[in-house]
Every structure is written in structure tokens, then in C-alpha cells.
Write a protein that holds these residues in place. Structure first.
Motif, PDB file in Angstrom:
ATOM      1  N   ASP A 336       0.829  -1.205   0.000  1.00  0.00           N
ATOM      2  CA  ASP A 336       0.000   0.000   0.000  1.00  0.00           C
ATOM      3  C   ASP A 336       0.862   1.252   0.000  1.00  0.00           C
ATOM      4  OD1 ASP A 336       0.976  -0.398   2.641  1.00  0.00           O
ATOM      5  OD2 ASP A 336      -0.571   0.945   3.418  1.00  0.00           O
ATOM      6  N   ASN A 337       2.198   1.080  -0.050  1.00  0.00           N
ATOM      7  CA  ASN A 337       3.110   2.213   0.093  1.00  0.00           C
ATOM      8  C   ASN A 337       4.247   2.079  -0.919  1.00  0.00           C
ATOM      9  OD1 ASN A 337       5.087   4.075   0.911  1.00  0.00           O
ATOM     10  ND2 ASN A 337       4.541   3.861   3.072  1.00  0.00           N
ATOM     11  N   LEU A 338       4.125   2.747  -2.046  1.00  0.00           N
ATOM     12  CA  LEU A 338       5.140   2.642  -3.091  1.00  0.00           C
ATOM     13  C   LEU A 338       6.448   3.317  -2.696  1.00  0.00           C
ATOM     14  CD1 LEU A 338       3.102   3.077  -6.399  1.00  0.00           C
ATOM     15  CD2 LEU A 338       4.225   1.024  -5.536  1.00  0.00           C
ATOM     16  N   ALA A 342       9.859   1.251  -2.899  1.00  0.00           N
ATOM     17  CA  ALA A 342      11.046   1.705  -3.637  1.00  0.00           C
ATOM     18  C   ALA A 342      12.292   1.578  -2.776  1.00  0.00           C
ATOM     19  CB  ALA A 342      10.851   3.151  -4.094  1.00  0.00           C
ATOM     20  N   GLY A 343      12.187   1.941  -1.506  1.00  0.00           N
ATOM     21  CA  GLY A 343      13.309   1.812  -0.594  1.00  0.00           C
ATOM     22  C   GLY A 343      13.700   0.359  -0.381  1.00  0.00           C
ATOM     23  N   TYR A 344      12.707  -0.509  -0.276  1.00  0.00           N
ATOM     24  CA  TYR A 344      12.964  -1.943  -0.109  1.00  0.00           C
ATOM     25  C   TYR A 344      13.674  -2.526  -1.326  1.00  0.00           C
ATOM     26  CZ  TYR A 344      11.612  -6.858  -0.828  1.00  0.00           C
ATOM     27  OH  TYR A 344      11.617  -8.191  -1.151  1.00  0.00           O
ATOM     28  N   ARG A 345      13.218  -2.160  -2.508  1.00  0.00           N
ATOM     29  CA  ARG A 345      13.805  -2.723  -3.722  1.00  0.00           C
ATOM     30  C   ARG A 345      15.265  -2.301  -3.885  1.00  0.00           C
ATOM     31  NH1 ARG A 345      10.386  -4.923  -7.404  1.00  0.00           N
ATOM     32  NH2 ARG A 345      11.611  -4.231  -9.188  1.00  0.00           N
ATOM     33  N   GLU A 346      15.603  -1.146  -3.345  1.00  0.00           N
ATOM     34  CA  GLU A 346      16.986  -0.691  -3.408  1.00  0.00           C
ATOM     35  C   GLU A 346      17.900  -1.589  -2.569  1.00  0.00           C
ATOM     36  OE1 GLU A 346      18.965   3.678  -3.243  1.00  0.00           O
ATOM     37  OE2 GLU A 346      18.133   2.980  -1.348  1.00  0.00           O
ATOM     38  N   LEU A 347      17.375  -2.151  -1.469  1.00  0.00           N
ATOM     39  CA  LEU A 347      18.169  -2.990  -0.568  1.00  0.00           C
ATOM     40  C   LEU A 347      17.928  -4.484  -0.763  1.00  0.00           C
ATOM     41  CD1 LEU A 347      17.724  -1.023   2.777  1.00  0.00           C
ATOM     42  CD2 LEU A 347      19.810  -1.191   1.425  1.00  0.00           C
ATOM     43  N   LEU A 450       4.551   4.639 -11.415  1.00  0.00           N
ATOM     44  CA  LEU A 450       4.738   5.432 -10.201  1.00  0.00           C
ATOM     45  C   LEU A 450       5.988   4.988  -9.446  1.00  0.00           C
ATOM     46  CD1 LEU A 450       1.076   5.718  -8.845  1.00  0.00           C
ATOM     47  CD2 LEU A 450       2.532   7.597  -9.606  1.00  0.00           C
ATOM     48  N   LEU A 451       6.236   3.681  -9.426  1.00  0.00           N
ATOM     49  CA  LEU A 451       7.424   3.171  -8.748  1.00  0.00           C
ATOM     50  C   LEU A 451       8.702   3.725  -9.385  1.00  0.00           C
ATOM     51  CD1 LEU A 451       8.545   1.194  -6.588  1.00  0.00           C
ATOM     52  CD2 LEU A 451       8.735  -0.485  -8.432  1.00  0.00           C
ATOM     53  N   LYS A 452       8.724   3.808 -10.706  1.00  0.00           N
ATOM     54  CA  LYS A 452       9.903   4.345 -11.405  1.00  0.00           C
ATOM     55  C   LYS A 452      10.150   5.799 -11.026  1.00  0.00           C
ATOM     56  CE  LYS A 452       9.820   1.311 -15.456  1.00  0.00           C
ATOM     57  NZ  LYS A 452       9.683   1.245 -16.934  1.00  0.00           N
ATOM     58  N   VAL A 453       9.079   6.579 -10.959  1.00  0.00           N
ATOM     59  CA  VAL A 453       9.213   7.997 -10.606  1.00  0.00           C
ATOM     60  C   VAL A 453       9.714   8.139  -9.168  1.00  0.00           C
ATOM     61  CG1 VAL A 453       7.949  10.153 -10.245  1.00  0.00           C
ATOM     62  CG2 VAL A 453       7.445   8.725 -12.241  1.00  0.00           C
ATOM     63  N   ILE A 454       9.102   7.380  -8.266  1.00  0.00           N
ATOM     64  CA  ILE A 454       9.471   7.456  -6.851  1.00  0.00           C
ATOM     65  C   ILE A 454      10.918   6.996  -6.638  1.00  0.00           C
ATOM     66  CG2 ILE A 454       9.002   6.467  -4.570  1.00  0.00           C
ATOM     67  CD1 ILE A 454       6.016   6.418  -5.412  1.00  0.00           C
ATOM     68  N   LYS A 456      13.418   7.418  -8.503  1.00  0.00           N
ATOM     69  CA  LYS A 456      14.343   8.500  -8.848  1.00  0.00           C
ATOM     70  C   LYS A 456      14.412   9.565  -7.758  1.00  0.00           C
ATOM     71  CE  LYS A 456      13.881   7.893 -13.842  1.00  0.00           C
ATOM     72  NZ  LYS A 456      13.475   8.500 -15.135  1.00  0.00           N
ATOM     73  N   LEU A 457      13.371   9.630  -6.930  1.00  0.00           N
ATOM     74  CA  LEU A 457      13.341  10.612  -5.839  1.00  0.00           C
ATOM     75  C   LEU A 457      13.990  10.089  -4.558  1.00  0.00           C
ATOM     76  CD1 LEU A 457       9.649  11.876  -6.206  1.00  0.00           C
ATOM     77  CD2 LEU A 457      11.721  13.042  -6.974  1.00  0.00           C
ATOM     78  N   LEU A 458      14.364   8.823  -4.543  1.00  0.00           N
ATOM     79  CA  LEU A 458      14.882   8.201  -3.321  1.00  0.00           C
ATOM     80  C   LEU A 458      15.999   8.979  -2.625  1.00  0.00           C
ATOM     81  CD1 LEU A 458      14.956   4.314  -3.727  1.00  0.00           C
ATOM     82  CD2 LEU A 458      13.666   5.684  -2.104  1.00  0.00           C
ATOM     83  N   PRO A 459      16.999   9.506  -3.364  1.00  0.00           N
ATOM     84  CA  PRO A 459      18.063  10.237  -2.669  1.00  0.00           C
ATOM     85  C   PRO A 459      17.564  11.414  -1.837  1.00  0.00           C
ATOM     86  CG  PRO A 459      18.718   9.739  -4.922  1.00  0.00           C
ATOM     87  CD  PRO A 459      17.261   9.397  -4.817  1.00  0.00           C
ATOM     88  N   LEU A 460      16.416  11.975  -2.224  1.00  0.00           N
ATOM     89  CA  LEU A 460      15.870  13.125  -1.518  1.00  0.00           C
ATOM     90  C   LEU A 460      15.002  12.749  -0.320  1.00  0.00           C
ATOM     91  CD1 LEU A 460      14.814  15.281  -4.628  1.00  0.00           C
ATOM     92  CD2 LEU A 460      16.911  15.493  -3.264  1.00  0.00           C
ATOM     93  N   ILE A 461      14.417  11.551  -0.362  1.00  0.00           N
ATOM     94  CA  ILE A 461      13.422  11.192   0.645  1.00  0.00           C
ATOM     95  C   ILE A 461      13.814   9.963   1.471  1.00  0.00           C
ATOM     96  CG2 ILE A 461      11.524  12.154  -0.713  1.00  0.00           C
ATOM     97  CD1 ILE A 461      10.852   9.300  -1.599  1.00  0.00           C
ATOM     98  N   ARG A 462      14.980   9.405   1.234  1.00  0.00           N
ATOM     99  CA  ARG A 462      15.366   8.139   1.869  1.00  0.00           C
ATOM    100  C   ARG A 462      15.230   8.163   3.392  1.00  0.00           C
ATOM    101  NH1 ARG A 462      19.743   7.658  -0.504  1.00  0.00           N
ATOM    102  NH2 ARG A 462      19.196   6.157  -2.118  1.00  0.00           N
ATOM    103  N   ASN A 463      15.640   9.243   4.033  1.00  0.00           N
ATOM    104  CA  ASN A 463      15.589   9.298   5.498  1.00  0.00           C
ATOM    105  C   ASN A 463      14.187   9.427   6.064  1.00  0.00           C
ATOM    106  OD1 ASN A 463      18.372   9.100   5.700  1.00  0.00           O
ATOM    107  ND2 ASN A 463      18.695  11.317   5.679  1.00  0.00           N
ATOM    108  N   GLN A 464      13.202   9.684   5.193  1.00  0.00           N
ATOM    109  CA  GLN A 464      11.825   9.829   5.654  1.00  0.00           C
ATOM    110  C   GLN A 464      11.006   8.556   5.413  1.00  0.00           C
ATOM    111  OE1 GLN A 464      10.447  12.330   7.367  1.00  0.00           O
ATOM    112  NE2 GLN A 464      12.454  13.335   7.426  1.00  0.00           N
ATOM    113  N   LEU A 465      11.623   7.534   4.843  1.00  0.00           N
ATOM    114  CA  LEU A 465      10.884   6.323   4.508  1.00  0.00           C
ATOM    115  C   LEU A 465      10.650   5.448   5.743  1.00  0.00           C
ATOM    116  CD1 LEU A 465      12.589   5.365   1.138  1.00  0.00           C
ATOM    117  CD2 LEU A 465      10.378   6.468   1.490  1.00  0.00           C
TER     118      LEU A 465
END
Length: 465
Positions: A336-338, A342-347, A450-454, A456-465
Motif C-alpha cells: 500500500d506504500n510505493l 522503492a526503498g525496499y527494492r533498493e536494498l 509510479l514506482l519508477k518515478v518514486i 528516482k526521488l529516493l536520494p531526496l526522501i530516503r531518510n523519511q521512509l
């Protein structure tokens, strides 16, 4: 003789502090248990939730608090100020119905960290979820309040788990609640145009059109009265049982008839006084220690999976010692939370390379339980997701249970987790990815985009995930 007396006193002491507890896996049980402890309360009801939805399940539950308050029971409610969808007119109606004609207000509602000009603190949310009756009985776990948490949403529900406990852990939870209640992070709920003063007098000033102000006041009163009628209607439905209804009023259930009795239980929490930070994230440290002490097996469910660097080190150390680590989390299809996905798929592949066994929930519902078993002996359950937000930002609570004498509680949870695993797909084991060809099966094009867009934003929002 003295030794015998001492031994008896020690046994009596252990029995005095022992807690009775059971899991609430079935949605219907979770809802009925909440209704029962509210209706059976004698002196006090404490309620704290991250999210309360504006639907019949939530309104029905809140309506029961009216009866409690009218009986003279003190009811205190803390809700996160951003994540609750119930409108102010509903809260105003609820307070008016509960406190009508009372000299003292038995129902009070506060909100956690209402928005202010301090943007740094704006992302700190109250993710706690607990219901405490008379300082004796506690329900905590993953469930918020709304139809999707009790299996009756027509589109998608949350597959969840709660712990119901009686004893010292409820007292500790009560103390924690009251500390939060009296902290600077919590403020009296602002009702705006639905406050008693503005409903009676409006908010007109010499600089406003008096006629327009009066029209607005009348409209607000109409909506307010409509909400009062709605709450009473839902309350009547809850109190009038018909075959097939979700709950039975005054059921008389003995929830602890076959409960497990444990004498080593710890209530955990992030501090709320100055909101949560890396310096006050005590709960995070408690969980790290519990997992780090594993000797054979760690069995986890977490809806979102983004381990902090410290937890990654713990996982790596455990794997080097041969400890088996199994984690169930949401798939692309069930999440329910893309942003979290996105953060999970990175790790994801780092976790697999470490040798963790990763399972993704198939759905169609969303996995929402937050729990773990260590060595089939230590049980962890609460509101904590494996992500930076739970570790350092949100207010979270949890319970650590040491089932040292193998009462069956830890084994029970292991079976519950296995039930979740049976509806999940293995995506990594022994350093090898699995089933990559089906990970996007059934996922809509919109969700993929939406996942692709999000991502790309990961470096900006990673600490808020």
C-alpha cells in the motif's frame, strides 16, 4: 524450613507479576475484543491510534466511548493529527454527546504533533496503537481503527495481528500513555468552527459581514447536528445485535480463558516528550539487542523492509554465525506504500546476498502485521516496521516477551507467521534470487510507472521512509 518459605514467596512473587496474553489474528476477534474491553471497563479507558478512519467501524467504536463517559468512566484519546480522516465536526459531535450535562468532562481527545511552523518536526508522527482498560488490559499491535483493519473493506484489507494482554504490561503501557498525554508533543484537539463557542456565537468581528457570518454559523450547526444523529444511529446499530453482525454487544467472552501466562514481559516505547530522534530511539536499541542475541533462528514479518545500517550489521553478524533469518514483507502487488517499496527494492538484493530468506506476500490483501520470533522463544510484537521512520522518526510502541519456559506463546506465533508465509513467494535464499520472472505479475502499469518515478526521488526522501 526457611529455604522452603523463601521458595514459596519467590513463586508467589513471580505469579503476582505474571501477565496473561494471547494473539488476536482473526479480524472478527480483534474487533470483538476491543468492544468487550470498552464495555467492561470500570474506571478508565485510554485510546491511542495512528489512524482512525471515517467509516462505520471507527465511528461505531468511538460511539461506545459515549456510553463509557456517561457511566463516569474517564476516557482519554490520543490521535495522530495528520493520519486520522475523521472530520472535526464528528469529533465535536462525539464530545458533545459524551459530555452533555456533565459537570466534569469524562471524554477528552488530544492530537499528537499538530502542524506548526516548525517544519523539521512535521514528519514526526504518532504510530502507536493501543487500547488500555483500567490499567489492567491492553490490546496493541498493527491494527488501526477502520473497516480495512477488520476485514470488511470491499476493495482491499490489511492482514494483521494484535496482542491482547492482562497484567503488569498493561500498567506499563498506561504509564507510557499518560507520559505522552502530558507531554508537549500532545495538544487538546482543535475543533475550529465546530467548537462550542463558535457554534453558539460564530466568529464574526467588526470587520466581517455579520449576515454572512451568521449564515456560516447556522450551516456549521446543521452539520454538527447531522453528525450527532449519525453517531447515535451507528451506536444503535452496534448495540442492537442481529444474526450475521460482526460484533455482539456485552458478549461476556472470557478472552483469557486459555491465555498463556508469562512472567518476563517488557513494554517498549520511543519517548514522546521532545518527539523522537536518534538520541531518544530507545525502542530501536531494545529491538536490535533482542535480534542480535539470536542463536539459531529469526522469523520476522514487516510490511516495509528497509533495515537501518545498524540492523544490516546485526543481520550480517548473525548470518556469519549460521543463524537462519526469514522475513516476510509486501510484494509490489500487495503493498500500500510505493515509497516504502522503492526503498525496499533498493536494498532487496543486498539482503538476499547476505543469505536472508525473503518472502513477498501475494495478496490480494496487504500484510500489515509487525512481529518477530527469535529462537522460537523471544516474541516481539507492536507497531514497529523495519524502516528508518520507525527507528528514528515516529513514536512507536512494542512488547518483548521472553517465553523462557516454552508456554506455547512463541510456538503459536511461529505457526501464525508460517500461515503468512504460505501465502507468500520466496524471492531470495542462500544468496540466490528466486522467482524474479513473476515479481511484477498482476501489477498495473500505473503502479509500475509510479514506482519508477518514486525510485528516482529516493536520494531526496530516503531518510523519511
Amino acid at each position: 524450613m526457611k529455604k522452603t518459605i523463601f521458595s514459596l514467596l519467590l513463586v508467589a512473587s513471580n505469579l503476582a507479576v505474571a501477565d496473561e496474553m494471547r494473539f488476536l489474528r482473526a479480524d472478527k476477534d480483534a474487533l470483538q475484543a476491543r468492544v468487550d474491553i470498552v464495555q467492561e471497563a470500570k474506571k478508565e479507558i485510554l485510546v491511542e491510534y495512528y489512524s482512525v478512519w471515517n467509516d462505520d467501524q471507527a465511528i461505531g467504536g468511538m460511539a461506545l466511548l459515549i456510553d463509557a463517559a456517561k457511566k463516569g468512566i474517564k476516557v482519554k484519546v490520543i490521535l495522530d493529527s495528520l493520519s486520522t480522516t475523521v472530520p472535526k465536526k464528528t469529533f465535536a459531535a462525539l464530545l458533545a454527546l459524551a459530555n452533555e450535562g456533565e459537570v466534569s468532562k469524562n471524554l477528552e481527545i488530544k492530537e499528537y504533533n499538530p502542524l506548526s511552523f516548525n517544519l523539521f518536526k512535521a514528519t514526526h508522527r504518532d504510530h502507536a496503537k493501543m487500547l488500555i482498560a483500567d490499567g489492567e488490559t491492553l490490546i496493541t499491535g498493527g491494527r488501526n481503527i477502520g473497516d480495512k483493519y477488520f476485514g470488511v473493506n470491499r476493495r482491499r484489507n490489511f492482514s494483521d495481528l494484535d496482542l491482547m494482554a492482562k497484567g503488569n504490561v498493561a500498567k506499563l503501557a498506561r504509564e507510557n500513555f499518560l507520559t505522552t498525554w502530558n507531554s508537549p508533543a500532545v495538544k487538546t484537539l482543535r475543533l475550529g468552527k465546530y467548537s462550542p463557542e463558535r457554534l453558539a456565537q460564530g466568529s464574526c468581528t467588526a470587520f466581517k459581514n455579520q449576515e454572512e457570518c451568521e449564515i456560516q454559523r447556522v450551516k456549521s450547526n446543521e452539520k454538527f447536528e447531522s453528525e450527532k444523529a449519525r453517531i447515535l444511529e451507528v451506536k444503535e446499530e452496534v448495540m442492537t445485535y442481529e444474526e450475521g453482525d460482526l460484533v455482539v454487544p456485552y458478549s461476556g467472552n472470557d478472552w483469557f480463558k486459555d491465555a498463556y501466562v508469562i512472567d518476563d514481559v517488557k513494554f517498549m516505547s520511543h519517548g514522546a516528550e521532545n518527539l523522537v530522534s536518534k538520541e531518544t530511539a530507545y525502542l530501536n536499541e531494545d529491538l536490535l539487542k533482542a535480534v542480535a542475541n539470536a542463536k539459531e533462528d529469526v522469523n520476522i514479518i514487516s510490511p516495509y523492509l528497509m533495515p537501518t545500517p545498524n540492523l544490516m550489521k546485526v543481520f550480517a553478524d548473525l548470518r556469519s554465525k549460521g543463524v537462519r533469518i526469514r522475513i516476510i514483507t509486501n510484494s509490489m502487488n500487495s503493498t500500500d506504500n510505493l515509497f516504502a517499496q522503492a526503498g525496499y527494492r533498493e536494498l532487496k538484493f543486498k539482503l538476499i546476498e547476505m543469505g536472508l530468506e525473503i518472502y513477498e506476500y501475494n495478496g490480494p490483501d496487504t500484510i500489515h502485521a509487525k512481529t518477530a520470533v527469535v529462537d522460537n522463544r523471544v516474541v516481539l510484537i507492536g507497531t514497529y516496521n523495519i524502516d528508518p521512520r520507525s527507528a528514528f522518526i515516529n513514536r512507536e510502541i512494542g512488547v518483548i516477551i521472553n517465553d523462557e519456559f516454552q508456554t506455547g506463546l512463541a510456538n503459536d506465533l511461529t505457526h501464525i507467521i508460517q500461515g503468512f508465509r504460505e501465502n507468500s513467494t520466496l524471492v531470495g535464499k542462500d544468496g540466490v534470487p528466486h522467482n524474479l520472472d513473476i515479481e511484477m505479475k498482476g501489477v498495473s502499469k500505473k503502479k509500475r510507472a509510479l514506482l519508477k518515478v518514486i525510485s528516482k526521488l529516493l536520494p531526496l526522501i530516503r531518510n523519511q521512509l
